[in-house]
Design a protein around this motif. Structure first.
Motif, short mmCIF file in Angstrom:
data_model
loop_
_atom_site.label_atom_id
_atom_site.label_comp_id
_atom_site.label_asym_id
_atom_site.label_seq_id
_atom_site.Cartn_x
_atom_site.Cartn_y
_atom_site.Cartn_z
N ALA A 73 -11.22 6.89 47.59
CA ALA A 73 -11.53 6.56 46.19
C ALA A 73 -10.85 7.56 45.25
N ILE A 74 -10.86 8.84 45.62
CA ILE A 74 -10.23 9.87 44.78
C ILE A 74 -8.72 9.66 44.73
N VAL A 75 -8.10 9.40 45.87
CA VAL A 75 -6.66 9.16 45.91
C VAL A 75 -6.32 7.91 45.11
N GLY A 76 -7.10 6.85 45.28
CA GLY A 76 -6.86 5.61 44.54
C GLY A 76 -7.00 5.82 43.04
N ALA A 77 -8.02 6.56 42.61
CA ALA A 77 -8.23 6.84 41.19
C ALA A 77 -7.08 7.68 40.64
N GLY A 78 -6.64 8.66 41.41
CA GLY A 78 -5.52 9.50 40.96
C GLY A 78 -4.24 8.70 40.82
N LEU A 79 -3.96 7.85 41.79
CA LEU A 79 -2.76 7.02 41.70
C LEU A 79 -2.85 6.04 40.54
N SER A 80 -4.00 5.47 40.35
CA SER A 80 -4.19 4.52 39.25
C SER A 80 -4.02 5.20 37.90
#
Length: 162
Positions: free
Chosen positions: A15-22
């Motif tokens: 979730a953290i990686v996805g939020a950062g990429l987004s």
């Protein structure tokens, strides 16, 4: 570590990686959109200024083609004032171009016509200097409107000041 805790940590990490990429993608897109808007604004300014410079070049051509009145007549002062107004209008339009080569070119044209109007209007040598200047203005403005590179060959008519 238990399997449930490990799964929760993996989920949290995803979730953290996805939020950062987004978030990174949104910031990149906003910057790209802002850059494109700025480019379009500058392009619009240049297009409007180029069209105005073309009109001014025709007015300058007509002005100089009429010839220089006798220096001792009142017509000479009127002719000079009209030429100064056209030169100022050209200089004003030069400020609207983002391309430094175009600004420098128009400033040289302006300076020559403003400082040496009698020479620019003289019929000798052939073609008269005003014909060369006005033709070069239209050539350069055409490249601006077509979004082509600055035509470097026009510089041969405007040697660098020494």
């Amino acid at each position: 570590m238990q399997a449930e805790t490990l799964a929760a940590l993996m989920g949290l990490g995803g979730a953290i990686v996805g939020a950062g990429l987004s978030t990174g993608a949104v910031i990149w897109q906003q910057r790209k959109t802002a850059h494109e808007a700025e480019r379009m604004h500058l392009s619009g300014l240049a297009e409007a200024a180029a069209n105005e410079c073309i009109k001014i070049s025709y007015a300058l051509h007509k002005h100089f083609a009429e010839g220089v009145p006798d220096r001792n007549s009142s017509a000479y002062f009127g002719w000079g004032s009209a030429g100064e107004e056209l030169c100022r209008a050209l200089e004003e339009q030069a400020l609207r171009f983002h391309d430094k080569a175009v600004r420098d070119f128009l400033e040289r044209c302006h300076a020559e016509m403003y400082v040496r109007p009698d020479f620019v209007a003289a019929p000798e040598p052939w073609p008269p200097r005003y014909v060369i200047i006005c033709t070069d203005i239209r050539t350069v403005m055409g490249t601006v409107l077509r979004r082509q590179p600055f035509p470097k060959e026009v510089w041969e008519h405007y040697p660098a000041p020494s």
